[in-house]
Design an enzyme around this catalytic site. Sequence first.
Site, PDB file in Angstrom:
ATOM      1  N   HIS A 290      14.803  38.660  76.947  1.00 32.48           N
ATOM      2  CA  HIS A 290      15.370  37.654  77.856  1.00 32.48           C
ATOM      3  C   HIS A 290      16.866  37.871  78.039  1.00 32.48           C
ATOM      4  CE1 HIS A 290      17.154  34.850  74.800  1.00 32.48           C
ATOM      5  NE2 HIS A 290      16.103  35.158  74.060  1.00 32.48           N
ATOM      6  N   ASP A 302      20.857  37.907  70.570  1.00 30.47           N
ATOM      7  CA  ASP A 302      19.813  37.041  71.114  1.00 30.47           C
ATOM      8  C   ASP A 302      20.127  36.731  72.569  1.00 30.47           C
ATOM      9  OD1 ASP A 302      17.721  35.313  71.440  1.00 30.47           O
ATOM     10  OD2 ASP A 302      18.646  33.659  70.348  1.00 30.47           O
ATOM     11  N   GLU A 336      14.800  31.621  78.766  1.00 30.15           N
ATOM     12  CA  GLU A 336      13.943  31.592  77.578  1.00 30.15           C
ATOM     13  C   GLU A 336      14.384  30.513  76.623  1.00 30.15           C
ATOM     14  OE1 GLU A 336      12.919  32.274  73.390  1.00 30.15           O
ATOM     15  OE2 GLU A 336      14.919  32.364  74.286  1.00 30.15           O
ATOM     16  N   GLU A 337      15.693  30.349  76.453  1.00 33.51           N
ATOM     17  CA  GLU A 337      16.214  29.421  75.452  1.00 33.51           C
ATOM     18  C   GLU A 337      15.843  27.974  75.736  1.00 33.51           C
ATOM     19  OE1 GLU A 337      17.191  30.402  72.790  1.00 33.51           O
ATOM     20  OE2 GLU A 337      18.256  32.296  72.933  1.00 33.51           O
ATOM     21  N   ASP A 364      12.599  39.839  70.773  1.00 33.33           N
ATOM     22  CA  ASP A 364      13.494  38.679  70.768  1.00 33.33           C
ATOM     23  C   ASP A 364      13.758  38.215  69.351  1.00 33.33           C
ATOM     24  OD1 ASP A 364      15.071  36.550  71.510  1.00 33.33           O
ATOM     25  OD2 ASP A 364      13.380  35.244  72.014  1.00 33.33           O
ATOM     26  N   HIS A 433      22.235  31.835  67.666  1.00 32.62           N
ATOM     27  CA  HIS A 433      22.714  30.667  68.410  1.00 32.62           C
ATOM     28  C   HIS A 433      24.093  30.191  67.944  1.00 32.62           C
ATOM     29  CE1 HIS A 433      18.324  29.360  69.594  1.00 32.62           C
ATOM     30  NE2 HIS A 433      18.627  30.605  69.978  1.00 32.62           N
TER      31      HIS A 433
END
Length: 471
Positions: A290, A302, A336-337, A364, A433
Amino acid sequence: MKFLIFAFFGGVHLLSLCSGKAICKNGISKRTFEEIKEEIASCGDVAKAIINLAVYGKAQNRSYERLALLVDTVGPRLSGSKNLEKAIQIMYQNLQQDGLEKVHLEPVRIPHWERGEESAVMLEPRIHKIAILGLGSSIGTPPEGITAEVLVVTSFDELQRRASEARGKIVVYNQPYINYSRTVQYRTQGAVEAAKVGALASLIRSVASFSIYSPHTGIQEYQDGVPKIPTACITVEDAEMMSRMASHGIKIVIQLKMGAKTYPDTDSFNTVAEITGSKYPEQVVLVSGHLDSWDVGQGAMDDGGGAFISWEALSLIKDLGLRPKRTLRLVLWTAEEQGGVGAFQYYQLHKVNISNYSLVMESDAGTFLPTGLQFTGSEKARAIMEEVMSLLQPLNITQVLSHGEGTDINFWIQAGVPASLLDDLYKYFFFHHSHGDTMTVMDPKQMNVAAAVWAVVSYVVADMEEMLPRS
């Protein structure tokens, strides 16, 4: 993660070099497993060529350098942001310039949330600025903020036992980290559970296996019929500090200010490219990552790494002049998140052709040194994948592990399409994140190996005479 996933598109003079033989009648295979093993073994020279090009040849470090250029110049790519749409347009041009086929953008609608200005200060028993990151889809506070006493709990069970103490307070969760899949429920459901017992806001210990005072953001989910309250993550260190204070009966007061807002859904795109199959172009092996990220750090790990090794896999196959029998399709998902929004819309659009998808793959979970392949599929398909992975013996990466999954590909898993994911999460949640998700996390040599694994697996499965058997 220890495994990477790669998709590849070819140029105009691509050939299939494995020697599979069709032994089918009316679509029913009559080949023995030994014959399938021989077909896969015939791809050994191709696998070595991919490995040599990716790890030792002219393509080494290419995925790292491509990724660095994007994330250093564009930065993080939050759903609904101008940065994400800029990155999508850059990747559209990059894939075209790379000579890949059928490069196009598929429109989707995605969420648009912005965190705004945010702060938290402990006012009692002392003045202490608390590092926070608002959680995705959270509402904001009033302009003056929320100032309230804190209730610290370590679990949802404790929150229920102490429900009478929670009304009018800010609930702080100091849940222990067990693993991501078990602990993330506090991030996603913490605000709802706190609101049910009358809390004004919730602050959640970051879902991280290691911390150097780094908050980790992520999506959270409200529930119909339950009041929406502001929610943010805090560092492991601050959560533990407040838990220690509370154990001594010390009163804690926090002022929380959050400017978070949710805007109407906006337009975005999944980015698609292919190497069209030479014999069964309607059949697909899909590789993906992603392109969106959270709005902190650079989104390098990520999931920039997963997206770019997927692109690199296609580039490796193209550079070697290879064209598999079946189409290799690269998809760079958007949003995606926010719960696999772009991938779900892709699935809804393409599920009518689900019988033509042999394998769906996503990277991912970082692009650290691979140790194997995670796979979900039938036992017959697993036995075939074990033979495919044996071609990676030169890299000493041959394991086929269970429970292949990913937010963007779970739709296909549930529909019965085998899916795989390379995965080593040891360091992943150190940076996940957070502001720490930058190019400094990435290792070009490990990305080279990951890309080689991804390219070999996707090419060989795409070049087999028959699709992988379904469950």
